[in-house]
Scaffold this active site. Structure first.
Site, short mmCIF file in Angstrom:
data_model
loop_
_atom_site.label_atom_id
_atom_site.label_comp_id
_atom_site.label_asym_id
_atom_site.label_seq_id
_atom_site.Cartn_x
_atom_site.Cartn_y
_atom_site.Cartn_z
N TYR A 1 0.85 -1.19 0.00
CA TYR A 1 0.00 0.00 0.00
C TYR A 1 0.88 1.23 0.00
CZ TYR A 1 -4.95 -0.36 -0.21
OH TYR A 1 -6.22 -0.49 -0.70
N GLU B 1 -0.45 4.69 -0.81
CA GLU B 1 -1.25 5.90 -1.11
C GLU B 1 -0.41 7.13 -0.89
OE1 GLU B 1 -4.73 5.64 1.32
OE2 GLU B 1 -5.81 4.42 -0.15
N ASP C 1 -5.01 13.35 -25.63
CA ASP C 1 -5.16 11.95 -25.22
C ASP C 1 -4.33 11.12 -26.20
OD1 ASP C 1 -5.83 9.38 -24.66
OD2 ASP C 1 -8.00 9.73 -24.53
N THR D 1 -1.99 5.69 -22.28
CA THR D 1 -1.89 4.36 -21.72
C THR D 1 -0.43 3.94 -21.84
OG1 THR D 1 -2.27 3.29 -23.83
CG2 THR D 1 -4.21 3.71 -22.49
N LYS E 1 -0.19 0.17 -25.03
CA LYS E 1 -0.47 0.07 -26.47
C LYS E 1 0.88 0.04 -27.21
CE LYS E 1 -5.12 1.75 -25.72
NZ LYS E 1 -6.19 2.75 -25.94
N ARG F 1 -0.30 -2.98 -18.69
CA ARG F 1 -1.60 -2.34 -18.82
C ARG F 1 -1.72 -1.25 -17.77
NH1 ARG F 1 -5.81 -3.19 -21.60
NH2 ARG F 1 -4.61 -4.84 -22.57
C1 LIG Z 1 -7.27 3.04 -25.14
C2 LIG Z 1 -7.72 4.46 -24.98
C3 LIG Z 1 -8.07 4.99 -23.72
C4 LIG Z 1 -8.35 4.16 -22.49
O1 LIG Z 1 -7.49 3.26 -22.08
P1 LIG Z 1 -7.94 2.11 -21.03
O2 LIG Z 1 -6.64 1.73 -20.43
O3 LIG Z 1 -8.62 1.07 -21.82
O4 LIG Z 1 -8.85 2.73 -20.04
C5 LIG Z 1 -8.33 6.34 -23.62
N1 LIG Z 1 -8.27 7.14 -24.70
C6 LIG Z 1 -7.99 6.66 -25.92
C7 LIG Z 1 -7.94 7.61 -27.06
C8 LIG Z 1 -7.71 5.31 -26.10
O5 LIG Z 1 -7.47 4.86 -27.32
#
Ligand SMILES: *Cc1c(COP(=O)(O)O)cnc(C)c1O
Length: 436
Positions: free
Chosen positions: A70, A72, A216, A242, A245, A251
């Protein structure tokens, strides 16, 4: 302890886990699932644009005792004792991430991309405020204003689109909507947009209306890390992403921000939207950042793009249409209307040949959302396996044969079986997670 994996270096290292023998002994049912998934990865082609194959080093950090802790709070300012060791993981990870992206501030704690986005919204806006983001039907993400997501339920989401002729983001429309609606946040970035985004143009528009610019970069942050495409970092107030990817880490999510927003971002992650961070995942993110800083990763990122382009070209040669005429990134959006097959049919037929991809709406799709006209294909996983343009040409031809084979007819089923065999032969030349 039994060997923790087939290719583990140094059996004498006093590392406790991941011990697959223990899992097999204690829980054969779940051990079987884990092995089946490994076999699935090894036996087929993963063309899902948002997936990748993490390294053994990343997997080892994930399967470590850091999961127990933990922590936090933030390094040096935790709500629990005993955090001296995990603090180092986060500090090392933060330093590597800042160096890799030239970012002033980083937060590696978001559990996912969606969590990172929730925190970024919370840092800059209040429920009811207006947010301007890409239309979901044209490639925007669930967290960009969907009515079933916090973003659409708690915020007033206004959507911009791509131009019908070029299928590129309509920057004039973005500006018009920004002037009309005065959003608190403008979001650039998408989940199914194959082209580069003009971050400078978005910055100009945000400045003109006094909005924060949130990029994003969930999909393409790995290409930025590999210096294969321009970085949004100099232009954005905040970059959410993320780590699993193209970037090829565990993840999870992360946030890069300007120093002036550091406090607001950190508070929005913890305590506003999360409790204890996943320290094993933070450590694995640090490993991924180290990997992504290597020249080999830069070569990988460039190859990912070359492969996506080769794949899109190959599919066009088979009579399909690449949305916007191609790709600058790791993914292509393929319109199947020219060959008279729906995205759902294509996905199901490919599945039978162990080609894994997803159906996807195309811009201005005339078909209903549950029966979209296209598929989305990506090259991160196959490129990790070492595949190059010539392999992509072969994949395009196999994919086309699968998509055009009418499942349920004798000829169609025979064709699908032939393709499945060819897929098997192809992946055995460049396997995922090669044995020993
Ligand atoms: C994959 C993705 C997310 C979210 O990712 P998660 O880990 O699945 O919550 C957010 N924004 C965009 C543009 C994405 O392609």
């Amino acid at each position: 302890m039994s060997a923790h994996s087939e290719n583990a270096p140094g059996q004498d290292v006093p590392f406790w886990g991941p011990d697959f023998g223990a899992l097999q002994q204690e829980d054969p049912e779940i051990a079987g699932v884990v092995l089946d998934e490994l076999e699935r990865l090894r036996g087929g082609l993963q063309l899902i644009a948002s997936e990748n194959l993490t390294s053994p080093a990343v997997l080892a950090a994930l399967g470590s005792t850091l999961s127990n802790k933990y922590a936090e709070g933030y390094p040096g300012r935790r709500y629990y004792g005993g955090c001296q060791v995990v603090d180092q993981a986060e500090e090392i990870g933060n330093a590597r991430t800042k160096a890799l992206f030239g970012a002033e501030h980083v937060n590696l704690q978001p559990h996912s991309g969606a969590s990172a986005n929730l925190a970024a919204y919370a840092a800059f806006a209040k429920p009811g405020d207006t947010v301007l983001a890409m239309d979901l039907k044209q490639g925007g993400h669930l967290t960009h204003g969907s009515k079933v997501n916090f973003s659409g339920l708690w915020f007033h989401a206004v959507s911009y689109t791509v131009r019908e002729d070029s299928e590129l983001i309509d920057y004039d429309q973005v500006r018009d909507l920004a002037l009309e609606h005065k959003p608190k946040i403008i979001i650039a970035g998408a989940t199914a947009y194959p082209r580069l985004i003009d971050f400078a143009r978005f910055r100009e528009i945000a400045d003109e209306v006094g909005a924060k610019l949130m990029v994003d970069a969930a999909h393409f942050i790995g290409l930025v890390a590999g210096k294969a495409i321009p970085s949004p970092v100099p232009f954005a107030d905040v970059v959410t992403a993320t780590t699993h990817k193209v970037l090829r880490g565990p993840r999870g999510g992360m946030i890069l921000a300007r120093e002036e927003h550091a406090k607001a971002i950190d508070k929005a992650v913890f305590p506003f939207s999360q409790g204890g961070p996943l320290m094993h995942s933070v450590a694995a993110k640090a490993v991924a950042m180290k990997e992504a800083a290597q020249p080999a990763y830069q070569a990988y990122a460039n190859q990912v793009i070359a492969n996506a382009q080769a794949l899109a070209k190959g599919l066009e040669a088979e009579g399909m249409r690449a949305v916007s005429g191609g790709t600058d990134t790791h993914l292509a959006l393929i319109d199947l209307r020219p060959i008279g097959v729906t995205g759902g049919e294509a996905e199901a037929r490919c599945d039978l040949t162990r080609i894994t991809l997803n159906k996807n709406a195309i811009p201005y799709d005339p078909a209903p959302p549950m029966k979209p006209s296209g598929i989305r294909v990506g090259s991160p996983s196959t490129t990790t396996q070492g595949m190059v343009e010539s392999d992509m040409a072969e994949i395009a031809s196999l994919l086309a044969r699968a998509v055009k084979a009418e499942h349920g007819t004798t000829a169609g089923d025979r064709e699908l079986a032939d393709v499945a065999q060819a897929v098997s032969a192809l992946v055995s030349r460049a396997p995922a997670y090669p044995r020993g």
